[in-house]
Design an enzyme around this catalytic site. Sequence first.
Site, PDB file in Angstrom:
ATOM      1  N   CYS A   7      11.001   7.287  -3.134  1.00  0.00           N
ATOM      2  CA  CYS A   7      12.005   6.650  -2.299  1.00  0.00           C
ATOM      3  C   CYS A   7      11.537   6.824  -0.856  1.00  0.00           C
ATOM      4  O   CYS A   7      10.555   7.501  -0.611  1.00  0.00           O
ATOM      5  CB  CYS A   7      13.346   7.360  -2.435  1.00  0.00           C
ATOM      6  N   ARG A  13       8.422   1.745  -0.432  1.00  0.00           N
ATOM      7  CA  ARG A  13       8.527   2.955  -1.245  1.00  0.00           C
ATOM      8  C   ARG A  13       9.568   2.833  -2.351  1.00  0.00           C
ATOM      9  O   ARG A  13       9.697   3.711  -3.206  1.00  0.00           O
ATOM     10  CB  ARG A  13       8.883   4.154  -0.363  1.00  0.00           C
ATOM     11  N   TRP A  42      13.970   4.074  -5.279  1.00  0.00           N
ATOM     12  CA  TRP A  42      13.252   3.600  -6.467  1.00  0.00           C
ATOM     13  C   TRP A  42      13.714   4.536  -7.573  1.00  0.00           C
ATOM     14  O   TRP A  42      13.362   5.704  -7.595  1.00  0.00           O
ATOM     15  CB  TRP A  42      11.749   3.695  -6.248  1.00  0.00           C
ATOM     16  N   ASN A  76      14.056  12.311  -1.679  1.00  0.00           N
ATOM     17  CA  ASN A  76      12.920  11.666  -2.345  1.00  0.00           C
ATOM     18  C   ASN A  76      12.253  12.729  -3.199  1.00  0.00           C
ATOM     19  O   ASN A  76      11.816  13.754  -2.673  1.00  0.00           O
ATOM     20  CB  ASN A  76      11.944  11.136  -1.287  1.00  0.00           C
ATOM     21  N   GLY A  77      12.208  12.523  -4.508  1.00  0.00           N
ATOM     22  CA  GLY A  77      11.605  13.508  -5.401  1.00  0.00           C
ATOM     23  C   GLY A  77      12.442  13.662  -6.654  1.00  0.00           C
ATOM     24  O   GLY A  77      13.278  12.803  -6.957  1.00  0.00           O
ATOM     25  N   GLU A 129     -10.212  -4.149 -12.017  1.00  0.00           N
ATOM     26  CA  GLU A 129      -9.380  -4.156 -10.797  1.00  0.00           C
ATOM     27  C   GLU A 129      -8.796  -5.556 -10.559  1.00  0.00           C
ATOM     28  O   GLU A 129      -7.642  -5.698 -10.159  1.00  0.00           O
ATOM     29  CB  GLU A 129     -10.222  -3.669  -9.602  1.00  0.00           C
ATOM     30  N   LYS A 181      -4.837  -6.356 -10.234  1.00  0.00           N
ATOM     31  CA  LYS A 181      -4.239  -7.077  -9.098  1.00  0.00           C
ATOM     32  C   LYS A 181      -3.461  -8.289  -9.604  1.00  0.00           C
ATOM     33  O   LYS A 181      -2.349  -8.554  -9.174  1.00  0.00           O
ATOM     34  CB  LYS A 181      -5.308  -7.572  -8.111  1.00  0.00           C
ATOM     35  N   GLU A 215      -0.187  -7.267 -11.487  1.00  0.00           N
ATOM     36  CA  GLU A 215       0.897  -6.644 -10.727  1.00  0.00           C
ATOM     37  C   GLU A 215       1.565  -7.594  -9.742  1.00  0.00           C
ATOM     38  O   GLU A 215       2.762  -7.467  -9.499  1.00  0.00           O
ATOM     39  CB  GLU A 215       0.461  -5.352 -10.039  1.00  0.00           C
ATOM     40  N   HIS A 266     -15.870  -7.944 -29.865  1.00  0.00           N
ATOM     41  CA  HIS A 266     -15.420  -6.873 -30.755  1.00  0.00           C
ATOM     42  C   HIS A 266     -13.904  -6.886 -30.944  1.00  0.00           C
ATOM     43  O   HIS A 266     -13.316  -5.859 -31.272  1.00  0.00           O
ATOM     44  CB  HIS A 266     -15.899  -5.524 -30.238  1.00  0.00           C
ATOM     45  N   LYS A 298       4.738   1.732  -3.891  1.00  0.00           N
ATOM     46  CA  LYS A 298       3.442   2.019  -3.254  1.00  0.00           C
ATOM     47  C   LYS A 298       2.984   3.455  -3.482  1.00  0.00           C
ATOM     48  O   LYS A 298       1.808   3.712  -3.647  1.00  0.00           O
ATOM     49  CB  LYS A 298       3.580   1.740  -1.753  1.00  0.00           C
TER      50      LYS A 298
END
Length: 598
Positions: free
Chosen positions: A2, A27, A71, A97-98, A471, A475, A478, A494, A593
């Site tokens: 957060c 955040r 969040w 936050n936590g 990568e 990208k 997301e 395979h 983030k």
Amino acid sequence: MCGIVGYAGDKKAQPILVDCLKRLEYRGYDSAGLAVVNDGVQVYKSEGEITALETGMPSMEGTVGIAHTRWATQGKPTAENAHPLQGCGGKVAVVHNGIISNFMELKESLTSEGHEFSSETDTEVFAHLVEAEYEDGDLLEAVRRALKRVDGTYAFAVVARGRDEVVAARNESPLVIGLGDGENFLASDVTALLKYTNRMVHVMDGEVVRLTKDSVSIVNAEGAPVVRAPERIAWSLEDAEKGGYPHFMLKEIFEQPAAIHDSLLGRIGTVEGDESFLDDSSFSSVKIVACGTSYNAGLVGKYIIEELAGIPATVQISSEYRYSAAARENPLVVLVTQSGETLDTIAAAREARKRGNHTVAIVNVTGSAITREVDHVIYTRAGPEIGVAATKTFVTQLIALYLLAIELGSKSRTLTAQARRSVVGQLRNLPRAVQDVLNQAETIEAIADKYRDARDMFFIGRNIHYPIAMEAALKTKEISYIHGEGYPAGELKHGPLALLSKDTPVVAIVSRDHTYEKMIGNISEVSARSSPVVAVANDDDTEIGKFADEIIYLRRIPSLFSPVPVIVALQLWAYYLAKARGCPIDKPRNIAKTVTVE
Ligand code: F6R
């Protein structure tokens, strides 16, 4: 995960809190709220983004306050669970936050003492604990006593009725103080405060802070005063804002030539003059540990280190490393994290030290938590990255890995002076190679637009371009919400070939090196299943037109360095797909983030 903000000054707190909060929205953004001290403690909060909070928010008088953007981890994203949270007496308000890991037992014990809870959050227990300790009117002492009962990670900020102060505390969640004239600030991140000040003091684990309009005091866990000189943060406010681009992500993609340049600045020249990231020990192996995009950078790093230093390198996801058996050898452990706050990676750093390994962090954020957990730090110098999808921090992580590999190679004498000069020359050319890619943004947009309706997409590459395929897939998924899979090109046969059809575009990274013939063979396998092929190829490749439906041509540079321009092209690819699909590019759903939970 957060964002928190605090303000004590002589201006109206409400607009300042909301303004700072907006800069922390990356955040978390599922609910938000603020508390302002006036006759009592006035709290207003709502579900949704900060714009939702502003709609319908009453004007709040008062010059001291705290705010939060959430969040959700514990409790659904509702207005009830939004912060600030209060105890039953409404005397204090808390943002957090936590995660409080012992909150269930605390809640039970507080309930048996008669406390009534109005949310499902872990944070609310802290509000009750502080309120219960607050009888004597010393808020800082009340917070310190309450903290003694709390296990877990936190950055807390607390205000109380009738007190012109904000009290805050930190354990493993970021917290920074901003020093103003006649006003002082608190936030989870310096970018929230840059509009108001660039004089910052980082709060350390175990410390408790009292902030008034004209004083800041810090005490450590034992209650002893702490004196710490402020740092002047060189990032300007403009650095942290969009600079005319429609999205932070696009701005950050376009900043990459400068970011690479800054990352190299003063670090490569003569061997003697170079910045050293290691002590004199020599290492027979390297283990790179990271999450997400940083993990993908680590995968590229493996190829770079093995090539330039001749040392075996392995790469592990942070949350897995912690539980793996310690290897018999004593590797150099390299932790890669743009934020420096990813808890999985911090836990891995601690584990590496426990195992007696030498540790190096590759990190973007100055003074972030990981920098205190390792023996050496290599800053990537990418500047603030606000878009949730990492772009310039990824590319500068690669630069840091080249620099580390050069140092390892020089120490092990694998890299001759001549080879070193050539590597340095290639690195110096990278900003130009990236600029060439950016100049093709319109072409890439036009091609991406044709595939905007795809549901699934495959990305394939060989050797050092395999992690770049991974990568690119990350990208794409997301930010555009298209399901993307990155594969070593030789691996499709395979299993995954079963998924290919005319509706499944395949993006192939084709390099004119020792992998070329095999790669062409793999593309043919794909075309035989009617999948459209988009090739990212070298500009001197005269054959590729026979095999691919669309081609993004990039200037040819040696394969060891081409991951940098190739990923920039594919960042643009993901960006334009997301744009065409109308996705919220800077704030994709469900992710944030900085991930400060394990
Ligand atoms: C994706 C992304 C994430 C991060 C991951 C690790 O674009 O940014 O996958 O790479 O959460 O974060 P850091 O690098 O801060 O440890």
